[in-house]
Design an enzyme around this catalytic site. Structure first.
Site, mmCIF file in Angstrom:
data_model
loop_
_atom_site.group_PDB
_atom_site.id
_atom_site.type_symbol
_atom_site.label_atom_id
_atom_site.label_comp_id
_atom_site.label_asym_id
_atom_site.label_seq_id
_atom_site.Cartn_x
_atom_site.Cartn_y
_atom_site.Cartn_z
ATOM 1 C CG HIS A 70 -3.589 2.406 3.728
ATOM 2 N ND1 HIS A 70 -4.317 3.432 4.291
ATOM 3 C CD2 HIS A 70 -2.389 2.201 4.679
ATOM 4 C CE1 HIS A 70 -3.682 4.234 5.058
ATOM 5 N NE2 HIS A 70 -2.511 3.571 5.401
ATOM 6 N N GLY A 71 -6.411 1.014 5.426
ATOM 7 C CA GLY A 71 -6.399 0.807 7.066
ATOM 8 C C GLY A 71 -7.709 1.875 7.577
ATOM 9 C CB SER A 78 -8.401 -6.681 10.280
ATOM 10 O OG SER A 78 -7.442 -6.061 10.948
ATOM 11 C CG HIS A 115 -0.482 -0.323 2.475
ATOM 12 N ND1 HIS A 115 -1.266 -1.102 3.202
ATOM 13 C CD2 HIS A 115 0.480 0.165 3.252
ATOM 14 C CE1 HIS A 115 -0.704 -1.052 4.612
ATOM 15 N NE2 HIS A 115 0.505 -0.475 4.498
ATOM 16 N N GLY A 167 -7.417 -2.912 10.762
ATOM 17 C CA GLY A 167 -7.883 -1.894 11.649
ATOM 18 C C GLY A 167 -6.810 -1.395 12.580
#
Lengths: 475, 141
Positions: free
Chosen positions: A398-399, A379, A323, A373
């Site tokens: 990405h998060g 996640s 990422h 997460g």
């Protein structure tokens, strides 16, 4: 500049002044409110000014303030008339996420969680301050930079299948170790198999909910409570130094560009210049190093699991996504297919079914995507879509994206209490320091559930499964 | 006495201001602030020394390179700074920094909890007034 809402999950900032493209933001109202509170939108607008940017300057639902470029952004630059920018990739080149699926259940692992975490913490050091288990000489390091994790496979630290289940098969072919400074190599040679610190971690999780059964099955995620291992890390000091080196080289080569850009971290090299080529080749080599790092951590993880659960335990690589990277990709812009450097900084590639770039076994589903997460929260596994090719140059989030600064987090929480609180929820942590736990407190992050919901509803990455943590190793 | 340095909020990264009567003092305090992000600097013992000689075209580049060198020595040798023993900055057609640092090795059991990925130019400021120099830096962590 107020973003204009165009549908439920996207906003546009029209092209004005010297912007080359509009800005497109994927967000819910709640996430938009978070974005307006920091400087990330201003940064997205700055990126829209860069030469040769095509389509939109894109911001993902997890976007937050970075340096130069925001974190959680995609910028597609024309390979002929555009540019490449180290700041659009990030200091941690090929920071990414790898997911391993196991044949264990939550109950199996919970019974042995403490010895398992102890073993993992011993086998996978944060590596800050020069401590690591693998040390490479110059020749070996160059081999890794050129050939990526196939080096590790040759040495017995993994299988051929591990490579097949990796974005790009874990190899950027344009890598050239000669374009990486001695200083960068010195920083990296003792860091293979180390996690680093900050938001990097290894998490033992279980499948909490399967949201798309058919796709999950193809991914090897077969049932509720199945245990998986998520590894989040990058290219360590080597990648950071490559980024620094080339920011400096570009700044010295192009003082006229520096005088025009609002932030030095937006510095770029024009496509076709020697520096653009050199940086791209160095970035590719650093990316290979990061994949090798995640491979070594995979090996160490397997060792620990075998130590606790015996030889029959299996940990297969589901996939490995990057990422923080720029890729040469062909995308359709204004009805024509053109070659682009797609800069993804805090964004994950999200190619859909039928794309030749993804492994055969995922041809029917689209590529797997992992959105971790924060510590202690869920996640997610998602799957790429063909709509992402139209909407976001084949990319999604990405998060969770930070909400509070680390400084503010330390003021607000106490590491001991947080650890206790997580333990009461049966989430156990081994960390180098209590301060680190505090900095990564779950509430310091945006709501990951909301981030993935936006990705799913905007159809740039569809939900497959929700994962919950049982054990965390962090630097 | 005025603080040597202090930390500020930044969503993703670590931001500080370092102060000094001279450019040298502010540079030295920036190095201390950088180390204080990573570890409890008050615990580091001055048992070994490192010399650095850095040349750069601008003050900002000199600061960037100086702080980056601190990260380099930590990654390669595990060197942690305890204090700046001597520091000289010379301005000719370029800037030249000579510095002697004291510190210890991380492997001796110091808790290094946050690695700085890189020094950044984001919001970097060096303000020089008479008897008062303020440096602002944001590190990527």
């Amino acid at each position: 500049m107020i973003p204009k809402k165009i549908n439920k999950y996207s906003y546009i900032i029209d092209k004005t002044g010297n912007m080359n493209v509009p800005v497109k933001i994927f967000a819910s109202e709640k996430l938009m409110k978070n974005m307006i509170e920091d400087r990330c939108i201003e940064q997205g607008i700055n990126v829209a000014h860069l030469p040769g940017i095509k389509g939109y300057s894109i911001m993902m639902p997890d976007a937050h303030q970075g340096y130069g470029f925001s974190i959680g952004g995609v910028a597609a630059m024309d390979c002929e008339h555009g540019c490449i920018s180290p700041g659009g990739i990030g200091f941690d080149i090929n920071c990414g996420v790898r997911l391993l699926v196991t044949n264990l259940t939550k109950q199996d692992v919970q019974q042995r969680i403490h010895p398992l975490l102890n073993s993992l913490f011993k086998n996978i050091p944060p590596g800050v301050g020069g401590k690591s288990l693998f040390k490479l000489d110059e020749k070996e390091l160059d081999y890794v930079l050129k050939n990526g994790p196939s080096w590790a496979i040759k040495k017995g630290y993994g299988t051929k299948e591990d490579l097949e289940n990796c974005e790009n098969n874990g190899l950027m072919k344009d890598a050239n170790p000669a374009k990486i400074s001695i200083k960068a190599k010195e920083r990296g040679k003792n860091q293979l198999g180390t996690l680093g610190s900050g938001n990097h971690f290894l998490e033992i999780q279980y499948v909490h909910k399967i949201l798309d059964e058919k796709t999950a099955k193809t991914f090897g995620v077969i049932e509720k409570d199945q245990v998986v291992v998520l590894i989040h890390c990058g290219s360590r000091g080597l990648g950071h130094q490559v980024c620094s080196d080339y920011i400096r080289a570009m700044e010295e080569e192009y003082p006229d560009i520096v005088s025009k850009i609002p932030d030095k971290n937006l510095i770029y090299a024009p496509a076709k210049s020697k520096l653009a080529k050199d940086y791209y080749e160095a970035m590719c080599a650093a990316a290979n190093f990061a994949w090798t790092n995640r491979q070594m951590i995979t090996h160490q993880t397997r060792q620990s699991f075998k130590e606790i659960f015996g030889e029959r335990v299996k940990l297969d690589v589901l996939y490995d996504v990057s990422h923080n990277i720029a890729k040469k990709e062909k995308h359709e812009v204004d009805g024509k297919k053109i070659n682009l450097w797609v800069h993804r900084k805090g964004a994950t590639r999200a190619f859909g079914p039928g794309n030749k770039e993804i492994p055969k076994k995922y041809q029917k589903t689209g590529q797997p995507i992992f959105i971790p997460g924060s510590m202690g929260t869920s996640s997610y596994i998602l799957v790429g879509t063909n709509n992402s090719m139209i909407e976001s140059f084949g990319s999604t989030a990405h998060g969770a994206g930070r909400l509070l600064s680390r400084h503010a987090a330390i003021q607000k929480w106490n590491g001991k209490d947080l650890k206790k609180q997580l333990e009461s929820e049966k989430i156990y942590i081994r960390a180098a320091s209590l301060k680190g736990i505090c900095e990564e407190a779950p509430l310091a992050y945006k709501d990951v559930d909301e981030v993935v919901r936006v990705s799913d509803e905007a159809n740039i990455g569809k939900l497959v499964a929700q994962l919950k943590p049982i054990g965390v190793i962090k630097g | 006495m005025k603080k040597k340095y202090e930390f500020f909020d930044h969503t993703a990264d670590a931001k500080f201001k370092a102060y000094g009567k001279t450019l040298e003092e502010a540079f030295a305090n920036s190095a201390l602030a950088t180390t204080a992000i990573m570890t409890d600097i008050t615990k580091i013992k001055p048992v070994t020394i490192r010399n650095m000689h850095i040349e750069a075209k601008t003050k900002e580049a000199l600061l960037y390179d100086f702080l980056e060198e601190i990260l380099y020595y930590l990654d390669t040798e595990g060197f942690l700074l305890s204090n700046v023993k001597e520091i000289h900055i010379l301005k000719t057609e370029k800037y030249v920094l000579d510095v002697i640092l004291e510190g210890d090795y991380a492997e001796k059991g110091y808790d290094v909890n946050t690695a700085i990925k890189a020094v950044t130019y984001n919001d970097m400021k060096i303000e020089e007034k008479e008897n008062e120099v303020t440096i602002q830096v944001v590190h990527d962590i």
